[in-house]
Design an enzyme around this catalytic site. Sequence first.
Site, mmCIF file in Angstrom:
data_model
loop_
_atom_site.group_PDB
_atom_site.id
_atom_site.type_symbol
_atom_site.label_atom_id
_atom_site.label_comp_id
_atom_site.label_asym_id
_atom_site.label_seq_id
_atom_site.Cartn_x
_atom_site.Cartn_y
_atom_site.Cartn_z
ATOM 1 N N GLN A 47 -28.371 -53.102 -22.872
ATOM 2 C CA GLN A 47 -28.456 -51.699 -23.265
ATOM 3 C C GLN A 47 -27.136 -51.026 -22.925
ATOM 4 O O GLN A 47 -26.535 -51.307 -21.891
ATOM 5 C CB GLN A 47 -29.601 -51.002 -22.513
ATOM 6 N N ARG A 59 -25.373 -36.428 -10.430
ATOM 7 C CA ARG A 59 -26.466 -37.284 -10.916
ATOM 8 C C ARG A 59 -26.600 -38.492 -9.999
ATOM 9 O O ARG A 59 -25.633 -39.130 -9.653
ATOM 10 C CB ARG A 59 -26.184 -37.752 -12.338
ATOM 11 N N HIS A 62 -29.426 -43.526 -8.336
ATOM 12 C CA HIS A 62 -30.430 -44.208 -9.136
ATOM 13 C C HIS A 62 -30.257 -45.719 -9.036
ATOM 14 O O HIS A 62 -29.144 -46.221 -8.974
ATOM 15 C CB HIS A 62 -30.320 -43.791 -10.605
ATOM 16 N N TYR A 132 -22.572 -46.517 -19.604
ATOM 17 C CA TYR A 132 -23.253 -47.534 -18.809
ATOM 18 C C TYR A 132 -23.521 -48.744 -19.703
ATOM 19 O O TYR A 132 -24.178 -48.614 -20.732
ATOM 20 C CB TYR A 132 -24.625 -47.048 -18.340
#
Length: 190
Positions: A47, A59, A62, A132
């Site tokens: 992805q 942000r 994660h 990403y």
Amino acid sequence: MHVAETAVPGAYVITPHQHRDDRGSFYESMRADTFERMLNEPFVPKQISYSVSRGNTLRGIHSAVTPPGQAKYVTCVRGALRDIVVDLRVGSPAFGRYHSAVLDAASGVSVYLPEGVGHGFLALTEDTCICYIMSTMFVPGTQIDLNPLDPDLALPWGFTEAPLMSEKDTHAIGLAEALSTGILPLWRPA
């Protein structure tokens, strides 16, 4: 390209060799053969995602539970950001340690994060865009979210005024709570 390991085992900073002339520049951002030598295994993108942020947007932190896990290759393609990688792998010799780097579109510098490592960034310019490249597709319900301002992490964001944050990140749990709940991935030495 130049590859340098960080204080977080398995996380690397990749600096491309740029070829410049009057027209501009050219560089290779990622090469499969370089990655296979670095990781001793293939990195197969599943992805590719982009995040566009206003200046002073924070942000992260994660990560993803394992399985499925998620390795990431991150590059700033517009603007500039402070990128932070945190070792969240229980039992790792670097558990809780971080690596901080400024990524900007002009340098082409990228960061590779192995599975089990947390990631966050602070947009240093307006309209910052990060790319990403991920080893797995997003699977709802597998994300680990830690509060990027958790005092136990004490991350060096360097902002001078309160950053813009999502409700999810603002109310995310801290490292101690994540550790006590057992959601953090386990260290798997190479």
